[in-house]
Design a protein around this motif. Structure first.
Motif, PDB file in Angstrom:
ATOM      1  N   ILE A 136       0.857  -1.179   0.000  1.00 35.43           N
ATOM      2  CA  ILE A 136       0.000   0.000   0.000  1.00 35.43           C
ATOM      3  C   ILE A 136       0.895   1.232   0.000  1.00 35.43           C
ATOM      4  CG2 ILE A 136      -1.989  -1.094   1.105  1.00 35.43           C
ATOM      5  CD1 ILE A 136      -1.076   0.152   3.746  1.00 35.43           C
ATOM      6  N   LEU A 137       0.364   2.320  -0.565  1.00 34.88           N
ATOM      7  CA  LEU A 137       1.177   3.518  -0.751  1.00 34.88           C
ATOM      8  C   LEU A 137       0.361   4.773  -0.477  1.00 34.88           C
ATOM      9  CD1 LEU A 137       2.601   2.415  -4.200  1.00 34.88           C
ATOM     10  CD2 LEU A 137       3.944   2.460  -2.101  1.00 34.88           C
ATOM     11  N   LYS A 138       1.073   5.821  -0.042  1.00 35.38           N
ATOM     12  CA  LYS A 138       0.534   7.169  -0.050  1.00 35.38           C
ATOM     13  C   LYS A 138       1.238   7.901  -1.183  1.00 35.38           C
ATOM     14  CE  LYS A 138      -0.713   7.609   4.839  1.00 35.38           C
ATOM     15  NZ  LYS A 138      -0.524   8.412   6.077  1.00 35.38           N
ATOM     16  N   VAL A 139       0.462   8.435  -2.104  1.00 34.46           N
ATOM     17  CA  VAL A 139       1.028   8.909  -3.370  1.00 34.46           C
ATOM     18  C   VAL A 139       0.427  10.240  -3.792  1.00 34.46           C
ATOM     19  CG1 VAL A 139       1.260   8.382  -5.834  1.00 34.46           C
ATOM     20  CG2 VAL A 139       1.436   6.562  -4.166  1.00 34.46           C
ATOM     21  N   SER A 140       1.277  11.087  -4.381  1.00 37.92           N
ATOM     22  CA  SER A 140       0.817  12.233  -5.164  1.00 37.92           C
ATOM     23  C   SER A 140       1.270  12.012  -6.600  1.00 37.92           C
ATOM     24  CB  SER A 140       1.414  13.540  -4.637  1.00 37.92           C
ATOM     25  OG  SER A 140       0.958  13.806  -3.324  1.00 37.92           O
ATOM     26  N   TYR A 141       0.451  12.402  -7.557  1.00 37.44           N
ATOM     27  CA  TYR A 141       0.846  12.199  -8.953  1.00 37.44           C
ATOM     28  C   TYR A 141       0.211  13.254  -9.853  1.00 37.44           C
ATOM     29  CZ  TYR A 141      -3.732   9.924  -9.361  1.00 37.44           C
ATOM     30  OH  TYR A 141      -5.076   9.669  -9.342  1.00 37.44           O
ATOM     31  N   ILE A 142       0.865  13.475 -10.977  1.00 35.55           N
ATOM     32  CA  ILE A 142       0.354  14.370 -12.008  1.00 35.55           C
ATOM     33  C   ILE A 142       0.561  13.688 -13.363  1.00 35.55           C
ATOM     34  CG2 ILE A 142       0.475  16.677 -13.044  1.00 35.55           C
ATOM     35  CD1 ILE A 142       2.000  17.588 -10.531  1.00 35.55           C
ATOM     36  N   ARG A 183      -2.900  16.163  -2.793  1.00 34.24           N
ATOM     37  CA  ARG A 183      -2.977  16.255  -1.337  1.00 34.24           C
ATOM     38  C   ARG A 183      -3.707  15.080  -0.694  1.00 34.24           C
ATOM     39  NH1 ARG A 183      -4.587  22.732  -1.046  1.00 34.24           N
ATOM     40  NH2 ARG A 183      -2.938  23.425  -2.459  1.00 34.24           N
ATOM     41  N   ASP A 184      -3.794  14.004  -1.393  1.00 32.22           N
ATOM     42  CA  ASP A 184      -4.459  12.812  -0.855  1.00 32.22           C
ATOM     43  C   ASP A 184      -3.518  12.114   0.120  1.00 32.22           C
ATOM     44  OD1 ASP A 184      -5.987  10.642  -0.308  1.00 32.22           O
ATOM     45  OD2 ASP A 184      -6.082   9.876  -2.356  1.00 32.22           O
ATOM     46  N   THR A 185      -3.941  12.013   1.383  1.00 36.72           N
ATOM     47  CA  THR A 185      -3.097  11.386   2.414  1.00 36.72           C
ATOM     48  C   THR A 185      -3.571   9.981   2.780  1.00 36.72           C
ATOM     49  OG1 THR A 185      -4.423  12.413   4.175  1.00 36.72           O
ATOM     50  CG2 THR A 185      -2.488  13.629   3.393  1.00 36.72           C
ATOM     51  N   THR A 186      -4.512   9.440   2.009  1.00 38.63           N
ATOM     52  CA  THR A 186      -5.039   8.110   2.318  1.00 38.63           C
ATOM     53  C   THR A 186      -4.128   7.025   1.756  1.00 38.63           C
ATOM     54  OG1 THR A 186      -6.394   8.092   0.308  1.00 38.63           O
ATOM     55  CG2 THR A 186      -7.404   8.947   2.328  1.00 38.63           C
ATOM     56  N   TRP A 187      -4.167   5.869   2.406  1.00 39.79           N
ATOM     57  CA  TRP A 187      -3.445   4.705   1.886  1.00 39.79           C
ATOM     58  C   TRP A 187      -4.219   4.129   0.713  1.00 39.79           C
ATOM     59  CZ3 TRP A 187       1.338   3.524   3.276  1.00 39.79           C
ATOM     60  CH2 TRP A 187       1.818   3.914   4.529  1.00 39.79           C
ATOM     61  N   GLN A 188      -3.483   3.688  -0.300  1.00 40.39           N
ATOM     62  CA  GLN A 188      -4.105   3.058  -1.459  1.00 40.39           C
ATOM     63  C   GLN A 188      -3.369   1.771  -1.801  1.00 40.39           C
ATOM     64  OE1 GLN A 188      -5.443   5.716  -4.737  1.00 40.39           O
ATOM     65  NE2 GLN A 188      -4.292   7.305  -3.675  1.00 40.39           N
ATOM     66  N   TYR A 189      -4.137   0.756  -2.206  1.00 40.16           N
ATOM     67  CA  TYR A 189      -3.523  -0.507  -2.618  1.00 40.16           C
ATOM     68  C   TYR A 189      -2.783  -0.298  -3.936  1.00 40.16           C
ATOM     69  CZ  TYR A 189      -6.226  -2.949   0.952  1.00 40.16           C
ATOM     70  OH  TYR A 189      -6.745  -3.383   2.149  1.00 40.16           O
ATOM     71  N   ALA A 190      -1.640  -0.967  -4.052  1.00 40.22           N
ATOM     72  CA  ALA A 190      -0.814  -0.830  -5.254  1.00 40.22           C
ATOM     73  C   ALA A 190      -1.587  -1.223  -6.512  1.00 40.22           C
ATOM     74  CB  ALA A 190       0.448  -1.677  -5.114  1.00 40.22           C
ATOM     75  N   ASP A 191      -2.405  -2.264  -6.415  1.00 35.41           N
ATOM     76  CA  ASP A 191      -3.175  -2.705  -7.585  1.00 35.41           C
ATOM     77  C   ASP A 191      -4.153  -1.632  -8.048  1.00 35.41           C
ATOM     78  OD1 ASP A 191      -1.823  -5.068  -7.569  1.00 35.41           O
ATOM     79  OD2 ASP A 191      -3.494  -6.299  -6.848  1.00 35.41           O
ATOM     80  N   HIS A 228       4.966   9.047  -0.801  1.00 31.73           N
ATOM     81  CA  HIS A 228       5.126   9.687   0.512  1.00 31.73           C
ATOM     82  C   HIS A 228       5.337   8.660   1.627  1.00 31.73           C
ATOM     83  CE1 HIS A 228       4.037  13.524  -1.222  1.00 31.73           C
ATOM     84  NE2 HIS A 228       2.940  12.988  -1.721  1.00 31.73           N
ATOM     85  N   ASP A 229       4.770   7.490   1.465  1.00 32.13           N
ATOM     86  CA  ASP A 229       4.918   6.438   2.473  1.00 32.13           C
ATOM     87  C   ASP A 229       4.554   5.109   1.824  1.00 32.13           C
ATOM     88  OD1 ASP A 229       5.474   5.205   4.850  1.00 32.13           O
ATOM     89  OD2 ASP A 229       3.889   6.200   6.009  1.00 32.13           O
ATOM     90  N   SER A 230       5.045   4.025   2.406  1.00 34.53           N
ATOM     91  CA  SER A 230       4.767   2.703   1.834  1.00 34.53           C
ATOM     92  C   SER A 230       4.787   1.638   2.918  1.00 34.53           C
ATOM     93  CB  SER A 230       5.803   2.361   0.757  1.00 34.53           C
ATOM     94  OG  SER A 230       7.105   2.347   1.311  1.00 34.53           O
ATOM     95  N   LYS A 231       4.003   0.620   2.716  1.00 38.54           N
ATOM     96  CA  LYS A 231       4.019  -0.577   3.549  1.00 38.54           C
ATOM     97  C   LYS A 231       3.955  -1.776   2.609  1.00 38.54           C
ATOM     98  CE  LYS A 231       2.004   1.210   7.850  1.00 38.54           C
ATOM     99  NZ  LYS A 231       3.169   0.868   8.693  1.00 38.54           N
ATOM    100  N   PHE A 232       4.703  -2.816   2.972  1.00 33.83           N
ATOM    101  CA  PHE A 232       4.832  -3.950   2.075  1.00 33.83           C
ATOM    102  C   PHE A 232       3.939  -5.115   2.504  1.00 33.83           C
ATOM    103  CE2 PHE A 232       8.521  -1.363   1.416  1.00 33.83           C
ATOM    104  CZ  PHE A 232       8.763  -1.455   0.050  1.00 33.83           C
ATOM    105  N   ARG A 233       3.755  -6.041   1.587  1.00 33.56           N
ATOM    106  CA  ARG A 233       2.943  -7.229   1.871  1.00 33.56           C
ATOM    107  C   ARG A 233       3.498  -7.950   3.094  1.00 33.56           C
ATOM    108  NH1 ARG A 233       2.217  -9.450  -3.063  1.00 33.56           N
ATOM    109  NH2 ARG A 233       3.396  -7.846  -4.141  1.00 33.56           N
ATOM    110  N   ASP A 234       2.591  -8.577   3.843  1.00 43.11           N
ATOM    111  CA  ASP A 234       2.898  -9.306   5.078  1.00 43.11           C
ATOM    112  C   ASP A 234       3.230  -8.391   6.248  1.00 43.11           C
ATOM    113  OD1 ASP A 234       2.489 -11.794   3.851  1.00 43.11           O
ATOM    114  OD2 ASP A 234       4.550 -11.847   3.122  1.00 43.11           O
TER     115      ASP A 234
END
Length: 280
Positions: A136-142, A183-191, A228-234
């Motif tokens: 899962i990731l916290k991401v900004s993109y353009i 400015r989205d600070t929510t966690w999102q699944y990589a998929d 901005h932040d990441s967490k890995f599987r398991d």
């Protein structure tokens, strides 16, 4: 042989005909069975008129014809165990009645208030239920056209945490970007993110490289991505990501308990009143 006797005028007038005392003309026939206007009562919801009502009626009639034709050939080509069939129908009917009663009980008596403390306690005591199956990731993109103007300036603004810089970037993106999330600070699944941006071009091994811009060109589109932040599987899922899911788990557990207590109470009451017994 299956035949349909139907017209727009017949469908439009079917409710009126159904209210009269004379024998109505059938709308359709399947072998020796007929479909009459009164059989369509309730098929068209109140308020639906014109072409929509005709379409709903036609669809119902086509479904009726299909079912009746299949029933005819099934009865003609297989030996039906009537007793077993009736027993299955009765069991299914009884199950539906009990289910409806349970749903009514739940709607009336289930406590749907789940506190924040309950959710946090559930999360803390059942860690094994909330291990991530994917990053899962916290991401900004353009996403920009490859030849968008002032790209160097855009990158500086993108990396800046200054409010004024972010405001300028927002205005730029509103004008030039295909899509963006600043400015989205929510966690999102990589998929899920991979459906929006070419995340595979970054590679999971680089998900920990936060705070920098990944610049990717794909199909003449430029993607600027900051992790901005990441967490890995398991690893353990953040509470914010599973908060609503935990609430639903708690409510479902309450529902199961409520129905179980109801069943036990009914059985105990019936035994107490000698309404049920087992003969030796």
């Amino acid at each position: 042989m299956v035949r349909v006797f139907i017209s727009i005028a017949v469908i439009s007038a079917m409710l009126l005909v159904a209210c009269r005392h004379e024998k109505p003309k059938p709308l359709a026939r399947s072998f020796d069975r007929f479909l009459y206007p009164e059989d369509l009562q309730g098929v068209v919801p109140v308020g639906v008129t014109g072409a929509d009502s005709i379409q709903l009626a036609r669809a119902y009639i086509e479904q009726w014809l299909r079912q009746q034709a299949l029933l005819h050939y099934a009865r003609r080509n297989i030996a039906i165990n009537t007793e077993r069939l009736e027993a299955q129908v009765e069991e299914y009917r009884n199950g539906l009645i009990v289910y409806e009663y349970e749903q009514e009980l739940v709607s009336q008596k289930l406590d749907t208030v789940v506190t924040d403390a309950e959710i946090r306690n559930y999360y803390a005591t059942r860690q094994e239920l909330f291990m991530l199956k994917q990053p899962i990731l916290k991401v900004s993109y353009i996403q920009l056209p490859n030849r968008a103007p002032e790209l160097d300036r855009v990158k500086r603004l993108f990396l800046s945490g200054d409010f004024e810089a972010q405001d300028l970037l927002e205005k730029y993106c509103a004008r030039y970007a295909r899509q963006y999330s600043l400015r989205d600070t929510t966690w999102q699944y990589a998929d899920d993110l991979a459906k929006k941006v070419p995340l595979s071009r970054i590679g999971e091994e680089n998900y920990s490289r936060t705070g920098r811009i990944f610049e990717i060109i794909e199909n003449n589109e430029l993607y600027l991505i900051i992790l901005h932040d990441s967490k890995f599987r398991d690893s353990r899922s953040p509470l914010s990501l599973v908060y609503d899911n935990i609430r639903n788990l708690i409510l479902n557990k309450r529902k199961i308990h409520l129905v179980d207590q109801m069943q036990k109470s009914i059985l105990m009451d019936a035994r107490k009143k000698n309404d049920i017994e087992i003969y030796n």
